[in-house]
Design a protein around this motif. Structure first.
Motif: not given
Length: 372
Positions: A161, A215-217, A219, A221
């Motif tokens: 990520d 987590n929201t923007e 995606m 963890n």
């Protein structure tokens, strides 16, 4: 030097404002970015312009009716060639060209200062600086020495990520006194400047907000840990080591959580600092030479739920949807294997610590494989 993304965006903005074709070239004559197709003629003229610099000096510029060539410098050292062109007719390129050069040179200075600060912070985190160098470089880079700070460490659960670093930089890099950097590919380091009123409760809220935002923007963890609050710049490495330890302890012993504070690690902190030989000796004593793998998943999940319910057999049986006698049978099975009756507090404590020690050793073994 500017990144390709920043350079290309700047070129398009300049072309839109001055209503001319804009391109930037390296000092070797290679095209770095343009607002359109430069054409073969320009590809020949740029090397010709560069070849004449040795005779006329690095400050040379060349202005024609339909195009102009300008040198862009970084601390008096030529780094780029800016070319403005308007095939439709004559244009006064003098003022426009010098304004464009000034804009790009300003971007280069800002980028260089940011890189210098980033390099300084990385060396500070890794304890690569003498105390006198810390104060001298901080003064040169206009970084306050005496300021409350805390180091927050962000670890994506998926190492691939890569968006996490860019996102956190977007959130905090514009904040006063905040620095975002990385010393390896697995972690993002936020050195957060704190107000006098901000304490550990605010830092904990900030860490949880960071988990939710990523987590929201993005995606993704992530796990987040933080060290203790420091008062001086020289102690940044201390807060970083604390955050790193909190992340390790949390990853091993508190897998259900995403935020870890160095000040709240419980017994996991003690176990993490035990030498390997002592851990192996303790497991040998508790399990009589047998590995923790002797217990199946059902047994481990049962005893974990039993501990969560403070050794309450009735409540544990209810939550596991099993008969009380079934639960007692599973607990007695552990007693036959280890000699520990986990229904008794002292034996339950010994068994719990033994499982944590086993997790610690397993983590160390996996780390050794990773580095090998």
């Amino acid at each position: 030097m500017l990144s390709n993304q920043i350079l290309q965006r700047t070129i398009h903005e300049i072309a839109k404002i001055v209503q001319c074709h804009c391109s930037v070239w390296s000092m070797e004559g290679g095209l770095l970015g343009c607002s359109g197709e430069p054409g073969e003629e320009l590809r020949k003229e740029v090397p010709a312009f560069l070849s004449g610099l040795g005779e006329t000096g690095a400050e040379e510029e060349k202005i024609q009716e339909d195009r102009a060539f300008f040198i862009i410098c970084d601390e008096l050292e030529p780094v780029y060639v800016l070319v403005l062109a308007n095939p439709e007719g004559p244009v006064d390129f003098s003022i426009t060209g010098h304004l464009c050069v000034s804009q790009i040179e300003s971007l280069i200075r800002v980028s260089r200062e940011r890189m210098d600060k980033n390099r300084f912070m990385q060396n500070l985190i890794l304890d690569n600086l003498l105390l006198v160098d810390i104060y001298n470089q901080a003064k040169k880079l206009s970084i306050p020495v005496e300021q409350r700070r805390v180091v927050i460490l962000v670890e994506p659960k998926n190492p691939e990520d890569s968006m996490v670093l860019d996102m956190i930089r977007g959130i905090y890099s514009t904040g006063t006194g905040d620095f975002v950097t990385a010393v390896d590919e697995r972690h993002v380091i936020l050195i957060k400047a704190l107000e006098d009123t901000e304490e550990y409760r605010e830092i904990n809220n900030m860490a949880h907000m960071l988990v939710d935002a990523v987590n929201t923007e993005a995606m993704a963890n992530v796990r987040v840990s933080y060290g203790t609050i420091i008062e001086e710049l020289k102690d940044v490495s201390q807060s970083y080591r604390e955050a790193a330890m909190a992340l390790d302890v949390g990853r091993i012993f508190y897998t259900e959580r995403n935020v870890f504070s160095y000040r709240e690690l419980g017994i996991g902190r003690l176990i993490h600092q035990l030498p390997v030989s002592l851990c192996e000796m303790f497991l040998e004593e508790v399990f009589s030479g047998k590995a923790v793998e002797q217990f199946d998943e059902e047994t481990l999940s049962t005893v974990d739920k039993f501990f969560e319910n403070s050794l309450n057999i009735s409540e544990t049986a209810r939550q596991l949807f099993v008969h009380r006698n079934t639960l007692v049978y599973r607990l007695e099975k552990i007693q036959k294997q280890t000699g520990l009756d986990v229904r008794v507090f002292e034996d339950a404590l010994t068994f719990k610590i033994a499982l944590m020690v086993a997790d610690h050793l397993k983590f160390l073994q996996e780390e050794d494989k990773t580095w090998d």
